[in-house]
Scaffold this motif. Structure first.
Motif: not given
Length: 70
Positions: A18-21, A39
């Motif tokens: 999980s990251f940046d939304g 990413w």
């Protein structure tokens, strides 16, 4: 400075962290360029269909603990 193989094409991706939304396990479709390619290179996302990954088309993807099955 090492040169990495260019990742290209449109692909379905799964979020591995999980990251940046983005949420763990979420699936998205995007082109493999710019930040999305970074990413994937960083292991935040993995290619699950389409595109060309650094391992090449259809290359095996590493197992990750806690990763949801396809």
């Amino acid at each position: 400075m090492a040169t990495r193989k260019k990742t290209t094409g449109k692909a379905r991706l799964r979020v591995r962290t999980s990251f940046d939304g983005f949420r763990l396990g979420e699936k998205i479709e995007s082109t493999l360029d710019g930040p999305v390619a970074a990413w994937v290179d960083l292991g935040l996302m993995e290619v699950i269909e389409g595109g060309e990954t650094p391992a090449g088309p259809g290359g095996a993807e590493p197992d990750v603990l806690g990763d949801e099955p396809a």
